[in-house]
Each structure stands twice: as structure tokens, then as C-alpha cells.
Design an enzyme around this catalytic site. Structure first.
Site, short mmCIF file in Angstrom:
data_model
loop_
_atom_site.label_atom_id
_atom_site.label_comp_id
_atom_site.label_asym_id
_atom_site.label_seq_id
_atom_site.Cartn_x
_atom_site.Cartn_y
_atom_site.Cartn_z
N ASP A 10 -0.05 25.84 -44.18
CA ASP A 10 0.47 27.20 -43.94
C ASP A 10 1.96 27.13 -43.53
O ASP A 10 2.32 27.50 -42.42
CB ASP A 10 -0.36 27.93 -42.86
CG ASP A 10 -0.34 27.24 -41.50
OD1 ASP A 10 -0.03 26.04 -41.43
OD2 ASP A 10 -0.61 27.93 -40.49
N ASP A 15 4.54 21.99 -41.25
CA ASP A 15 3.85 21.83 -42.53
C ASP A 15 4.84 21.38 -43.61
O ASP A 15 4.49 20.58 -44.48
CB ASP A 15 3.23 23.15 -42.99
CG ASP A 15 2.23 23.71 -42.01
OD1 ASP A 15 1.02 23.51 -42.20
OD2 ASP A 15 2.67 24.36 -41.04
N ASN A 39 0.39 30.52 -39.96
CA ASN A 39 1.68 30.71 -39.30
C ASN A 39 2.35 32.01 -39.73
O ASN A 39 3.06 32.64 -38.94
CB ASN A 39 2.62 29.54 -39.63
CG ASN A 39 2.24 28.27 -38.88
OD1 ASN A 39 1.78 28.33 -37.75
ND2 ASN A 39 2.45 27.13 -39.51
N THR A 125 -3.74 21.39 -42.51
CA THR A 125 -2.75 21.53 -41.44
C THR A 125 -2.55 23.00 -41.05
O THR A 125 -1.53 23.35 -40.47
CB THR A 125 -1.39 20.90 -41.83
OG1 THR A 125 -0.87 21.60 -42.96
CG2 THR A 125 -1.53 19.42 -42.16
N PHE A 166 -3.75 26.51 -32.00
CA PHE A 166 -3.60 27.62 -32.95
C PHE A 166 -4.50 27.53 -34.19
O PHE A 166 -5.19 28.49 -34.53
CB PHE A 166 -2.12 27.72 -33.39
CG PHE A 166 -1.86 28.78 -34.43
CD1 PHE A 166 -1.59 30.09 -34.08
CD2 PHE A 166 -1.90 28.45 -35.79
CE1 PHE A 166 -1.36 31.06 -35.04
CE2 PHE A 166 -1.67 29.42 -36.76
CZ PHE A 166 -1.40 30.72 -36.39
N ASN A 167 -4.49 26.39 -34.89
CA ASN A 167 -5.22 26.31 -36.17
C ASN A 167 -6.71 26.53 -35.97
O ASN A 167 -7.38 27.15 -36.81
CB ASN A 167 -5.00 24.95 -36.84
CG ASN A 167 -3.58 24.76 -37.32
OD1 ASN A 167 -2.80 25.72 -37.39
ND2 ASN A 167 -3.22 23.52 -37.64
N HIS A 240 3.98 18.70 -35.49
CA HIS A 240 2.54 18.41 -35.53
C HIS A 240 2.03 17.84 -36.86
O HIS A 240 1.39 16.79 -36.90
CB HIS A 240 1.74 19.69 -35.26
CG HIS A 240 2.14 20.47 -34.05
ND1 HIS A 240 1.63 20.20 -32.81
CD2 HIS A 240 3.00 21.50 -33.88
CE1 HIS A 240 2.15 21.04 -31.92
NE2 HIS A 240 2.99 21.85 -32.56
N ASP A 241 2.23 18.60 -37.92
CA ASP A 241 1.43 18.37 -39.14
C ASP A 241 1.64 17.03 -39.83
O ASP A 241 0.67 16.45 -40.34
CB ASP A 241 1.65 19.54 -40.11
CG ASP A 241 1.09 20.84 -39.55
OD1 ASP A 241 0.17 20.79 -38.72
OD2 ASP A 241 1.59 21.91 -39.96
#
Ligand code: PIR
Ligand code: CA
Length: 317
Positions: A10, A15, A39, A125, A166-167, A240-241
Site C-alpha cells: 500500500d 512500501d 496508507n 506490507t 497499523f496493518n 518498516h516494509d
């Protein structure tokens, strides 16, 4: 060894870096990209993914748009850290990559079924809506996928609530389906991604690459840094991703423990929490792992090497 992955994403600043790592690392073959509302809204993140692939010169990778909202809940975008477009702070090229007309869920299913068993790794992700629906639509994918290495959740940390990431929190029912399905799931959560900080030293190394792609990455870092500072009080943004992609490339970069994990779907304060049960040694049939340690230097080496390779390939194109 080369790993075939489907990146379900996303984009999203981090990402976008995950896409670049997957495209630029010689041990990864990015066999498909699917998008999911998270996102930002689905049309935004899909346009962003197309633009990032265009930017990287990846015109041959199949890409399809998936679900625009969670299974049960309204979509909740993360405009505070990614901006309204999902990828604020950089100028995106006009995409020249074309969107596959299939639904993202079907692209996942078709790609997994067309490949030899246990060759494809799913790397989600974003919210897990597409993956959950793919399981329900075509349960045969469960035994055919090599493993699922997802960015989401966390054992001791939250970012979308005190205890939820969040995810997972965006679509907790989908996440629960993915975690409770009996396939190997590695949770690359906030415990490790909060160690993947784009520090000044990292930005300097990217700048030294001197390519337009490196400048693009610096733009992503700069926006993400300011947003993370304002929204979450971080000095440097956690990227993060790409940590999930790095785990596929070199498992030794991300240390994991086997532990049963499920997802809270009804809690008043704990909705979307990934609940890891550390009370006893994981039972033999435990199919989930939690990532707890990150070799951050080696992680950034991989990311910077990928940006370098892609940037040079672009210059010579
Ligand atoms: C990052 C994300 C969402 C919210 C915040 N505050 C920060 C996105 C990232 O793209 C990543 O996949 C995951 N969700 C981290 O929670
Ligand atoms: Ca994401």
C-alpha cells in the site's frame, strides 16, 4: 538462491523502498505486485506503485489492484505519516507501466497456482485483506505457497494504538485469517522495524550514490522523517516494509522465535493486537514466528546496494 516473491503493498514511503529492494536485489525475483487500500485509498496507492515501478524501470512486473477496504471495517488511512497521496514529498513520474486488468486477489491466486509448489513467498506490507480473500477464494494456495513473511504487528509495541500496529489493526479480521491459517507465517513487526531507522548516516550513504533514483529515495526519507517526528516523536523514521523483504533475502538479518500468534478482533482497548503466547516452548505444529532482532547495518547494506544497482541500470538504460 533466488526467491520468487509477490509483494502485496500500500505505498506508502516504506512500501516504495520495499519495492526498490525487491527489484534491485539479485536474489529476489519480484513475480507480481498487488495493491491494497491502507496508507491511502486504493487508487492512490495503486498509482504510487505504478509510479515507483516506472521510476525503477520495472516495466515487466505484473501489477494489479486488490481490495479497497477492509473485510468488515471502514478504511482508515495513515495520512499523518504518508500524506494525502500516500507518497507525499516526492515528484512521481507519469506511470508507463500498465495495470493488469485482473483483481489483485486473482493475480495472487493465478501466480501461486501457475508456479511450482512451495516456490512463491508472499510478502504483505499493508493490511491483509487481499491475502485473506485469496485464502478463502482459492484454499489450494495455502499448501502451494513457500511461506508468508509479512510486515505487521509486534510483540511488545503498537503504533496505531498502545498495543496494535497499523496493518493489522486496519483489517484485524483479515489478519486473523492469515495468522490462523496453517502455513508458515513470519511476523516482521514493530519490534524489529523500529530498529530500521533512516538515520543521517544512512541518508549520507544514499546521497553518495549520486543517481536520480537515490535523490528520489532521499525525498522519501525526508518527508517520512518530518512526518514521523511530528506524528510520533521519532528523531529518524523507521523504514518498516523493506525489513520483510530483507528477511526473505537473508534470514540471518532478522532474528525470529517460534511462538503461537493470533490477532485480537473484539477487544475494546486491544483491537488488532498480535497476541504471542510465550508461556511455554512452541508446540511442534506451531506455524508462526515473531521477528525480534535486526542486524540494522546489514539491512541497510542490502537496501543501499539495491538502490545503487537499480539507479545505475536506469542511467545506462
Ligand atoms: C507506517 C504505516 C502506517 C502508519 C504509520 N504511523 C506508519 C504503514 C507502513 O507502510 C507499514 O507497512 C506499516 N503501516 C507500519 O505500521
Ligand atoms: Ca505498508
Amino acid at each position: 538462491m533466488s526467491h520468487q516473491i509477490i509483494l502485496d503493498c500500500d505505498p506508502g514511503h516504506d512500501d516504495a523502498i520495499a519495492l526498490l529492494l525487491a527489484l534491485g536485489n539479485p536474489d529476489i525475483e519480484l513475480v507480481a505486485v498487488t495493491t491494497v487500500g491502507g496508507n491511502a485509498a486504493l487508487d492512490q496507492v495503486t498509482r504510487n506503485a505504478l509510479a515507483v515501478l516506472t521510476m525503477a524501470g520495472a516495466t515487466e512486473v505484473p501489477i494489479a489492484a486488490g481490495c479497497g477496504r477492509p473485510l468488515l471495517r471502514p478504511i482508515e488511512v495513515a495520512a499523518d505519516v504518508h500524506g494525502d497521496s500516500g507518497l507525499d514529498g516526492v515528484v512521481l513520474p507519469q506511470p508507463t507501466v500498465r495495470l493488469d486488468p485482473r483483481h489483485g486477489v486473482d493475480l495472487i491466486i493465478d501466480t501461486v497456482l501457475a508456479a511450482a509448489p512451495k516456490t512463491i513467498t508472499l510478502v504483505p506490507t499493508g493490511p491483509l485483506t487481499n491475502i485473506a480473500l485469496a485464502i478463502r477464494k482459492e484454499p489450494r494456495i495455502v499448501d502451494r505457497v513457500a511461506e508468508v513473511v509479512l510486515m505487521g504487528g509486534g510483540v511488545h509495541v503498537g503504533n496505531w494504538s498502545a498495543v496494535a500496529e497499523f496493518n493489522v489493526k486496519t483489517d484485524p479480521e483479515a489478519a486473523r485469517i492469515v495468522f490462523e491459517t496453517a502455513w508458515p507465517v513470519t511476523m516482521v513487526g514493530l519490534d524489529v522495524t523500529h530498529q530500521a531507522l533512516a538515520t543521517d548516516a544512512v541518508a549520507e550513504r544514499v546521497k553518495a550514490l549520486g543517481t536520480p533514483l537515490a535523490e528520489f529515495v532521499l525525498g522519501l526519507f525526508a518527508f517520512f522523517r518530518q512526518a514521523y517526528r511530528d506524528a510520533q516523536g521519532f528523531d529518524f523514521p523507521p523504514v518498516h516494509d523493506p525489513v520483510a523483504v530483507a528477511r526473505v533475502i537473508d534470514p540471518s538479518i532478522v532474528g525470529t522465535v517460534r511462538v503461537p500468534i493470533t490477532v485480537e478482533t473484539v477487544g475494546e482497548q486491544t483491537l488488532g493486537m498480535t497476541v504471542a503466547d510465550f508461556r511455554r516452548a512452541a508446540p511442534p505444529d506451531c506455524h508462526t514466528q515473531a521477528a525480534l532482532t535486526l542486524a540494522a547495518d546489514r539491512f541497510w547494506d542490502l537496501v543501499i546496494d539495491a538502490i545503487d544497482r537499480l539507479g545505475k541500470a536506469r542511467d545506462h538504460a
